[in-house]
Each structure stands twice: as structure tokens, then as C-alpha cells.
Write an enzyme that holds these catalytic residues in place. Sequence first.
Site, PDB file in Angstrom:
ATOM      1  N   TRP A  55       1.060  -1.286   0.034  1.00 22.86           N
ATOM      2  CA  TRP A  55      -0.012   0.062  -0.100  1.00 22.86           C
ATOM      3  C   TRP A  55       0.809   1.273   0.157  1.00 22.86           C
ATOM      4  CZ3 TRP A  55      -0.263  -4.123   3.840  1.00 22.86           C
ATOM      5  CH2 TRP A  55       0.294  -4.003   5.110  1.00 22.86           C
ATOM      6  N   GLU A  65      -4.744   0.176   6.835  1.00 24.09           N
ATOM      7  CA  GLU A  65      -4.740   0.867   8.066  1.00 24.09           C
ATOM      8  C   GLU A  65      -5.315  -0.009   9.070  1.00 24.09           C
ATOM      9  OE1 GLU A  65      -2.689   2.720   9.478  1.00 24.09           O
ATOM     10  OE2 GLU A  65      -1.725   2.542   7.892  1.00 24.09           O
ATOM     11  N   THR A 123      -3.414  -5.681  14.654  1.00 21.70           N
ATOM     12  CA  THR A 123      -3.008  -7.183  13.900  1.00 21.70           C
ATOM     13  C   THR A 123      -1.731  -6.740  13.373  1.00 21.70           C
ATOM     14  OG1 THR A 123      -5.219  -7.645  12.743  1.00 21.70           O
ATOM     15  CG2 THR A 123      -3.628  -8.354  11.565  1.00 21.70           C
ATOM     16  N   LEU A 126      -9.287 -13.376  10.478  1.00 26.02           N
ATOM     17  CA  LEU A 126      -8.879 -11.532  11.315  1.00 26.02           C
ATOM     18  C   LEU A 126      -9.118 -11.713  12.646  1.00 26.02           C
ATOM     19  CD1 LEU A 126      -7.951  -9.394   8.947  1.00 26.02           C
ATOM     20  CD2 LEU A 126      -6.385 -10.478  10.199  1.00 26.02           C
ATOM     21  N   GLY A 127     -10.405 -11.556  12.945  1.00 30.47           N
ATOM     22  CA  GLY A 127     -10.946 -11.582  14.173  1.00 30.47           C
ATOM     23  C   GLY A 127     -11.219  -9.831  14.272  1.00 30.47           C
ATOM     24  N   TYR A 128     -11.862  -9.279  15.484  1.00 29.58           N
ATOM     25  CA  TYR A 128     -12.362  -8.241  15.699  1.00 29.58           C
ATOM     26  C   TYR A 128     -13.305  -7.426  14.849  1.00 29.58           C
ATOM     27  CZ  TYR A 128      -8.085  -7.303  19.706  1.00 29.58           C
ATOM     28  OH  TYR A 128      -7.878  -8.210  20.562  1.00 29.58           O
ATOM     29  N   TYR A 161      -5.512   8.260  14.962  1.00 27.81           N
ATOM     30  CA  TYR A 161      -4.618   8.140  14.760  1.00 27.81           C
ATOM     31  C   TYR A 161      -4.959   6.844  13.017  1.00 27.81           C
ATOM     32  CZ  TYR A 161      -1.235   4.277  12.778  1.00 27.81           C
ATOM     33  OH  TYR A 161      -0.469   3.811  11.206  1.00 27.81           O
ATOM     34  N   ASP A 217       0.797   6.673  16.563  1.00 27.09           N
ATOM     35  CA  ASP A 217       0.812   4.187  17.631  1.00 27.09           C
ATOM     36  C   ASP A 217       1.824   4.468  18.725  1.00 27.09           C
ATOM     37  OD1 ASP A 217       3.029   3.797  15.943  1.00 27.09           O
ATOM     38  OD2 ASP A 217       2.309   2.469  14.615  1.00 27.09           O
ATOM     39  N   CYS A 238      20.603  -0.564  19.877  1.00 30.05           N
ATOM     40  CA  CYS A 238      20.855   1.256  20.573  1.00 30.05           C
ATOM     41  C   CYS A 238      21.894   1.856  19.384  1.00 30.05           C
ATOM     42  CB  CYS A 238      20.706   1.359  21.420  1.00 30.05           C
ATOM     43  SG  CYS A 238      19.386   2.199  22.618  1.00 30.05           S
ATOM     44  N   CYS A 279      19.680  10.488  22.465  1.00 35.30           N
ATOM     45  CA  CYS A 279      18.528   9.917  23.066  1.00 35.30           C
ATOM     46  C   CYS A 279      19.326   9.876  24.286  1.00 35.30           C
ATOM     47  CB  CYS A 279      18.598   8.446  22.600  1.00 35.30           C
ATOM     48  SG  CYS A 279      17.187   8.009  23.980  1.00 35.30           S
TER      49      CYS A 279
END
Length: 228
Positions: free
Chosen positions: A27, A40, A46, A83-85, A123, A141, A202, A211
Site C-alpha cells: 500500500w 490501516e 493485527t 482476523l478477529g475483531y 491514528y 501509534d 541502540c 537520545c
Amino acid sequence: MSDAVRPAGFASILKVWFAEYGRDLPWRNNPDPYKVWVSEIILQQTRVAQGMPYYLNFVERFPTVADLANAPLDDVMKAWQGLGYYTRARNLHRAAKMVMEDYGGELPRTYAELLKLPGLGPYAAAAVASFAFHEAVPAIDGNVYRVLARVYGIFEQSGKAEGKKLFWKLAEDIIDRDEPHVFNQAIIDFGALQCTPGMPDCPPCPFSGQCYAEANGLLVGATCISSC
């Protein structure tokens, strides 16, 4: 938020990293607004590796928003099976019908309008507005919260109203307004691949030495940095 560390050229450093290490996702190669939107929604709750085959199958079965809107809900639910949800699929179908009826078959182009569609929270609406239409709106996110908390030394909790405002203001200040889509994709990938939960990588990090969390020993098992 600590004032001790301010990485110079945050967006520029991030984009250089992204050019070499960013994920190659379908995408992104073809930022069709409909396909960005579908990706999205599928990737809510997921992981990319799990969601990828569902995304490819879904856009093959329903290649346009009109195809999705005109499909029976049962067909949409079958494509989503595993996929659920499942509320995500129902909202996607409802939103497709809304796009056809209220927006002439074209996905809304702004963050504010995208928020009106079922299933698109802050988001996801920001991601679509940025990735597909290049609106300079932060797409924040969990990965982004973690990166900003560590690099800038943010102690406020990202789940609370004041923390959300602080993260949003910072992201607005540092986003690349010429290429907001690249910036948002870059910081998301940076959190997913480099500045990971628990044990970040790191030594090769482009922000090493700048940082806040690294400089103050707050990277592993940290409880005081809000989103580590």
C-alpha cells in the site's frame, strides 16, 4: 518533557534511516487512498505479517470502494474470517457505503473528514490523510509514542489526556511538512524495527548519543519513560 536533549534535524535523520531500512509494503508502493484505508483497518490490533495475506485477498475481492460498498455484508465477513475483531469489517463496510452516498465515491481527503467515517479513530484517520493525501498531520501509534518518549525524555503517560496533548504537540513541531507521509511512515517503522519495546537496537541507532533514554540508562525495563 526533558529539555536536556533536542536531536538536531530529527526528521532528516529519520528519513535517511527510512530510505535504507523502511519496510516495503504494497500500500506504500501504490498509495491508492482506498487501499491505504483498508490496510490501516486490517492492521488495527493485527501485526503486519499476519495481516498481509488478508489485505492482499481483501483488495483482490473488493478492489474499489464501490465494490466493497455494493458487496453483501456476509461476503465481507467471509473475507475477514480469521482476523478477529469483526467490528472492524462491519465498520469498513458501513464506511464504504457512506463514502459512496455522502462523498461521491471518493474517500475524504482531510483528517477532519476522515474522522467522520465509522472505524477511523485519530491514528487511522491521520495515517490515511498523511499517506494518501500528504496532509501534515501526525500519525501517532504505539511505536511513535515509544520513540518520542525515549528520544525526547517524555515522562507523561501517553494514555492520559495531558500526555496525548504533549505528544501531539511535539509530533506537530517535528513533522516534515514537505513530506509528511514519509516522516510518518519512517517514525512508525523506526519504532517497529529499531526502537523496539524492551530491548532496542541502540548501537547502530542514528540517534545514539542524542537520545535522552539512552543517555540516562532508561531503555530496558524502564518505568519512568511513559512508552518504553
